[in-house]
Design an enzyme around this catalytic site. Structure first.
Site, PDB file in Angstrom:
ATOM      1  N   ARG A  44       0.852  -1.183   0.000  1.00 23.04           N
ATOM      2  CA  ARG A  44       0.000   0.000   0.000  1.00 23.04           C
ATOM      3  C   ARG A  44       0.894   1.241   0.000  1.00 23.04           C
ATOM      4  O   ARG A  44       1.996   1.227   0.553  1.00 23.04           O
ATOM      5  CB  ARG A  44      -0.902   0.025   1.238  1.00 23.04           C
ATOM      6  CG  ARG A  44      -1.901   1.188   1.207  1.00 23.04           C
ATOM      7  CD  ARG A  44      -2.630   1.381   2.524  1.00 23.04           C
ATOM      8  NE  ARG A  44      -3.535   2.523   2.417  1.00 23.04           N
ATOM      9  CZ  ARG A  44      -4.179   3.088   3.427  1.00 23.04           C
ATOM     10  NH1 ARG A  44      -4.011   2.625   4.656  1.00 23.04           N
ATOM     11  NH2 ARG A  44      -4.975   4.125   3.230  1.00 23.04           N
ATOM     12  N   HIS A  45       0.416   2.308  -0.616  1.00 21.82           N
ATOM     13  CA  HIS A  45       1.142   3.582  -0.601  1.00 21.82           C
ATOM     14  C   HIS A  45       1.312   4.094   0.821  1.00 21.82           C
ATOM     15  O   HIS A  45       0.732   3.560   1.780  1.00 21.82           O
ATOM     16  CB  HIS A  45       0.395   4.616  -1.451  1.00 21.82           C
ATOM     17  CG  HIS A  45      -1.020   4.827  -0.993  1.00 21.82           C
ATOM     18  ND1 HIS A  45      -1.343   5.538   0.145  1.00 21.82           N
ATOM     19  CD2 HIS A  45      -2.200   4.406  -1.527  1.00 21.82           C
ATOM     20  CE1 HIS A  45      -2.652   5.546   0.306  1.00 21.82           C
ATOM     21  NE2 HIS A  45      -3.199   4.869  -0.694  1.00 21.82           N
ATOM     22  N   ARG A  56      -1.317   9.636   3.393  1.00 12.87           N
ATOM     23  CA  ARG A  56      -1.815  10.594   2.402  1.00 12.87           C
ATOM     24  C   ARG A  56      -2.785  11.583   3.027  1.00 12.87           C
ATOM     25  O   ARG A  56      -3.211  11.436   4.170  1.00 12.87           O
ATOM     26  CB  ARG A  56      -2.507   9.863   1.253  1.00 12.87           C
ATOM     27  CG  ARG A  56      -3.838   9.189   1.613  1.00 12.87           C
ATOM     28  CD  ARG A  56      -4.495   8.674   0.353  1.00 12.87           C
ATOM     29  NE  ARG A  56      -5.752   7.957   0.565  1.00 12.87           N
ATOM     30  CZ  ARG A  56      -6.942   8.527   0.571  1.00 12.87           C
ATOM     31  NH1 ARG A  56      -7.063   9.846   0.444  1.00 12.87           N
ATOM     32  NH2 ARG A  56      -8.037   7.790   0.726  1.00 12.87           N
ATOM     33  N   ARG A  73       0.056   9.359  -5.490  1.00 18.78           N
ATOM     34  CA  ARG A  73       0.532   8.844  -4.205  1.00 18.78           C
ATOM     35  C   ARG A  73       1.193   7.473  -4.325  1.00 18.78           C
ATOM     36  O   ARG A  73       2.117   7.168  -3.575  1.00 18.78           O
ATOM     37  CB  ARG A  73      -0.608   8.802  -3.185  1.00 18.78           C
ATOM     38  CG  ARG A  73      -1.794   7.926  -3.551  1.00 18.78           C
ATOM     39  CD  ARG A  73      -2.868   8.026  -2.474  1.00 18.78           C
ATOM     40  NE  ARG A  73      -4.088   7.296  -2.782  1.00 18.78           N
ATOM     41  CZ  ARG A  73      -5.125   7.783  -3.437  1.00 18.78           C
ATOM     42  NH1 ARG A  73      -5.070   9.032  -3.892  1.00 18.78           N
ATOM     43  NH2 ARG A  73      -6.197   7.055  -3.663  1.00 18.78           N
ATOM     44  N   ASP A  78      -4.830   0.043  -0.252  1.00 22.40           N
ATOM     45  CA  ASP A  78      -5.317  -0.805   0.834  1.00 22.40           C
ATOM     46  C   ASP A  78      -6.281  -1.866   0.315  1.00 22.40           C
ATOM     47  O   ASP A  78      -6.261  -3.016   0.767  1.00 22.40           O
ATOM     48  CB  ASP A  78      -5.968   0.035   1.942  1.00 22.40           C
ATOM     49  CG  ASP A  78      -6.960   1.072   1.436  1.00 22.40           C
ATOM     50  OD1 ASP A  78      -7.319   1.051   0.236  1.00 22.40           O
ATOM     51  OD2 ASP A  78      -7.389   1.928   2.244  1.00 22.40           O
TER      52      ASP A  78
END
Length: 396
Positions: free
Chosen positions: A60-61, A64, A129, A310
């Site tokens: 996952r990034h 944010r 992102r 996610d």
């Protein structure tokens, strides 16, 4: 004499733990004489060892800013979010840089410590992102060595490494942006017919109405609850003062959190839904494992990375029967690793790293265990492996 023998036994047991050799491998002349560290001993040890040869990484990034706005939000104006909406924050960059360093510690032996396009491939969804997370992650993985330094100002800090994307309108592998009509129809049917989902809608109908009135948004689905919940969490993480109703809504173990977390399993609640949402990613991963095993992977890379979301993490875990209801944390990652032993046998292990654990434990794959052959994985998840996207998603 007795004391000497006791000491000898203790030493022998200690060495046998290290060498994994039984005490009874001592010489016949004296059972209290321990074996020497001979080449023969280490040949026995090495024959049972395995070598990591390839890994898929899905993460996952990083942290944010808010991306879904609600009408009554006192922090909805972009002036409060200088990075922009849905953007990676500095903490998100730092988190992925740290994760990249972890990947280098884990995969340095198969990657080498210099970047090579023949060793690693990175694919990101086409969001700022996720692309920026991949950039920060790669900065942690591949600090420039002497001959890679290309700019005196940047020096040993950073080097450009390609990140591959496809347009969002075509993305169905790691972000469900390209619509699959069959999935949408089946998901709507499942949502209406699932006793558990309908029970939650009925039991918490007053909460849906309350959140609608307070937020000014139309909160009628699990997804809308989840997006509101995540927005409130992000605002609290940035020390924004929330209205009283919002503070109560995101209390630990509250209803909004429960519904939001439950939503992460809904897209893969059944094998049919999993096939159409995550099956294409599973198919690609399995096919690449097969090529690596059969020595037909070109280029013969060592690590394949997906910078995603996610939902991607949760859907993949749930498709494998490994998901415990939660929101995958920022920079959480799934590691699918391919090993080969001295008998040229291959097996796969899966790990889920959702914190700064240096050595995550392998997951226990249902009906297989911690180590699975690719053939066994194909048997277990055959109904999740789709054909081509157009054919699978055609509806009616």
């Amino acid at each position: 004499m007795v004391q000497t023998e006791v000491i000898a036994v203790e030493m022998c047991l200690f060495q046998s733990l290290i060498l994994t050799v039984s005490l009874f491998s001592c010489s016949n002349a004296n059972i209290f004489t321990c074996p020497k560290r001979s080449d023969d001993v280490f040949k026995v040890l090495n024959s049972s060892e395995s070598e990591l040869i390839f890994a898929h990484v899905i993460y996952r990034h990083g942290d944010r800013t808010i991306g879904h706005l609600y009408p009554n939000d006192p922090w909805r104006e972009e002036i409060h979010w200088p990075e922009g909406y849905g953007a990676l924050t500095n903490e998100g960059k730092r988190r992925h840089y740290k994760l990249g360093k972890f990947f280098m510690r884990r995969y340095g032996e198969i990657l080498g410590h210099k970047y090579s396009p023949n060793k690693v491939y990175v694919r990101s969804s086409d969001y700022d992102r996720t692309i920026m997370s991949a950039q920060a992650n790669l900065a942690g993985m591949f600090r420039p060595t002497d001959d890679e330094i290309w700019n005196e100002d940047i020096g040993r800090v950073w080097q450009p490494i390609p990140i591959h994307v496809v347009p969002l309108k075509s993305e169905y592998l790691i972000a469900n942006e390209r619509k699959c009509p069959k999935f949408e129809a089946m998901f709507a049917k499942h949502e209406k017919e699932s006793p558990e989902i309908q029970r939650i809608y009925s039991q918490y109908a007053d909460q849906f109405l309350h959140w609608t009135q307070e937020s000014g948004a139309n909160i009628t689905t699990f997804r809308e609850v989840k997006e509101l919940y995540k927005t409130l969490l992000m605002e609290r993480a940035r020390y924004k003062t929330l209205p009283a109703w919002a503070e109560k809504a995101i209390e630990r173990n509250g209803v909004m959190g429960y519904i939001s977390k439950y939503h992460f399993k809904m897209r893969t609640d059944t094998p049919q839904l999993a096939r159409l949402s995550t099956g294409f990613l599973i198919k690609e991963i399995f096919e690449r494992f097969s090529k690596k095993i059969n020595k037909t992977l070109q280029p013969d890379r060592s690590v394949w990375v997906y910078s995603a979301h996610d939902d991607t993490v949760a859907n993949l875990l749930n498709s494998f029967g490994l998901f415990e209801i939660h929101i995958p944390p920022y920079a959480s990652s799934i590691l699918l690793e391919l090993y080969k032993n001295d008998e040229n046998e291959h097996y796969i292990q899966m790990f889920y790293r959702k914190s700064d654990v240096e050595k995550p434990s392998p997951l226990n794959i249902p009906n297989c265990g911690e180590k699975c052959t690719l053939d066994r994985l194909y048997e277990l998840y055959s109904e999740l492996i789709p054909g081509d996207f157009e054919t699978e998603c055609r509806w009616p």
